[in-house]
Write an enzyme that holds these catalytic residues in place. Structure first.
Site, PDB file in Angstrom:
ATOM      1  CE1 TYR A 196      -7.134   5.247   4.249  1.00 55.51           C
ATOM      2  CE2 TYR A 196      -6.411   3.412   5.622  1.00 55.51           C
ATOM      3  CZ  TYR A 196      -6.183   4.307   4.584  1.00 55.51           C
ATOM      4  OH  TYR A 196      -4.990   4.266   3.897  1.00 55.51           O
ATOM      5  CE1 TYR A 230      -8.956   0.447   0.400  1.00 59.91           C
ATOM      6  CE2 TYR A 230      -7.468   1.197   2.108  1.00 59.91           C
ATOM      7  CZ  TYR A 230      -7.758   0.332   1.084  1.00 59.91           C
ATOM      8  OH  TYR A 230      -6.854  -0.649   0.744  1.00 59.91           O
ATOM      9  CB  CYS A 289      -8.777   4.331  -4.444  1.00 59.19           C
ATOM     10  SG  CYS A 289      -7.511   4.913  -3.321  1.00 59.19           S
ATOM     11  CG  ASP A 340      -2.202   0.813   0.882  1.00 58.30           C
ATOM     12  OD1 ASP A 340      -2.717   0.719  -0.254  1.00 58.30           O
ATOM     13  OD2 ASP A 340      -2.656   1.574   1.753  1.00 58.30           O
ATOM     14  CD  GLU A 391      -9.119  -0.193  -3.977  1.00 59.92           C
ATOM     15  OE1 GLU A 391      -8.579  -0.952  -3.157  1.00 59.92           O
ATOM     16  OE2 GLU A 391      -8.897   1.023  -3.999  1.00 59.92           O
TER      17      GLU A 391
HETATM   18  C1  LIG Z   1      -5.283  -0.056  -2.420  1.00 65.26           C
HETATM   19  C2  LIG Z   1      -5.817   1.127  -1.697  1.00 65.26           C
HETATM   20  N1  LIG Z   1      -7.063   1.579  -1.974  1.00 65.26           N
HETATM   21  C3  LIG Z   1      -7.519   2.688  -1.268  1.00 65.26           C
HETATM   22  C4  LIG Z   1      -6.773   3.342  -0.333  1.00 65.26           C
HETATM   23  C5  LIG Z   1      -7.324   4.505   0.427  1.00 65.26           C
HETATM   24  N2  LIG Z   1      -6.846   5.727  -0.078  1.00 65.26           N
HETATM   25  C6  LIG Z   1      -5.516   2.835  -0.088  1.00 65.26           C
HETATM   26  N3  LIG Z   1      -4.713   3.372   0.842  1.00 65.26           N
HETATM   27  N4  LIG Z   1      -5.030   1.696  -0.758  1.00 65.26           N
END
Ligand SMILES: Cc1ncc(CN)c(N)n1
Length: 221
Positions: free
Chosen positions: A166, A139, A135, A44, A209
């Site tokens: 989050y 989240y 994304c 990530d 995702e």
């Molecule tokens: C794969 C992924 N998707 C979404 C997010 C949230 N911004 C993240 N940190 N990473």
């Protein structure tokens, strides 16, 4: 109906496969194997670097100063806020910045981020914001749901900090702005004929995702 709600409804199973993935359930009840979370955290970090590049394209593609300024705030939210929190979380899990940067991208990381960048390069600002939205907004929705359940904030849940990050106001505000941006752009350039193409972009980002979560499970075995 808001543009984001329409896209979610149209993407149906792809949205659910992403937001209700086994990895997400494991974060919520604390049963996710620690090795899977570490693999995810490292990837990530690499994801966020590329995602910031994708968001920066929205500055370039802006039609107005307001578009450019809101995209600039999105880039800053990733580079200055989300990545900072991410590095702190990684440190708590024994992952140093040197180790993060020395790790090569997994295929799922490359596939997802380059899809978003390519969509932005080929299309206009609405295409790009639609590609970014699972994304950014996904989240926020996932974390809100997990935080609302007792197991999501239980002291024994090792993932409660991730969930709180989050579910917190700062990230929820970023997601609310992204939802508003889709409405704003939609009012200007969304036609019924165009909606099908936008749904295809949105659904593909949701599948990527889901692949990203799955990579965390598969590559930690
Ligand atoms: C794969 C992924 N998707 C979404 C997010 C949230 N911004 C993240 N940190 N990473």
């Amino acid at each position: 109906m808001r543009v984001f709600e329409r896209l979610k409804a149209a993407a149906g199973d792809d949205w659910r496969s992403y937001t209700e993935h086994r990895f997400v359930a494991g974060l919520g009840d604390g049963t996710l194997p620690a090795a899977a979370f570490r693999t995810y955290l490292v990837q990530d970090y690499l994801f966020l670097i590329q995602f910031a590049r994708a968001y920066a394209l929205a500055v370039f593609k802006g039609r107005t100063l307001a578009d450019m300024r809101s995209a600039h705030r999105g880039v800053s939210a990733i580079l200055d806020v989300e990545m900072d929190l991410h590095v702190k979380l990684c440190a708590a899990w024994g992952l140093s910045p040197e180790m993060l940067e020395a790790t090569p991208e997994a295929r799922a990381t490359t596939a997802y981020t380059r899809f978003v960048i390519d969509t932005g390069l080929r299309g206009d600002l609405l295409d790009l914001h639609v590609a970014l939205s699972p994304c950014v907004i996904g989240y926020a929705e996932i974390a809100r749901r997990l935080a609302a359940a007792p197991a999501g904030s239980a002291p024994e849940n090792p993932y409660r900090e991730w969930i709180a990050e989050y579910a917190g106001d700062a990230y929820q505000d970023v997601a609310a702005s992204a939802i508003a941006k889709l409405d704003d752009l939609g009012a200007y350039s969304l036609t019924e004929r165009r909606f099908e193409g936008l749904t295809a972009i949105f659904a593909q980002a949701c599948r990527l995702e889901a692949d990203f979560w799955q990579m965390g499970l598969d590559e930690s075995r």
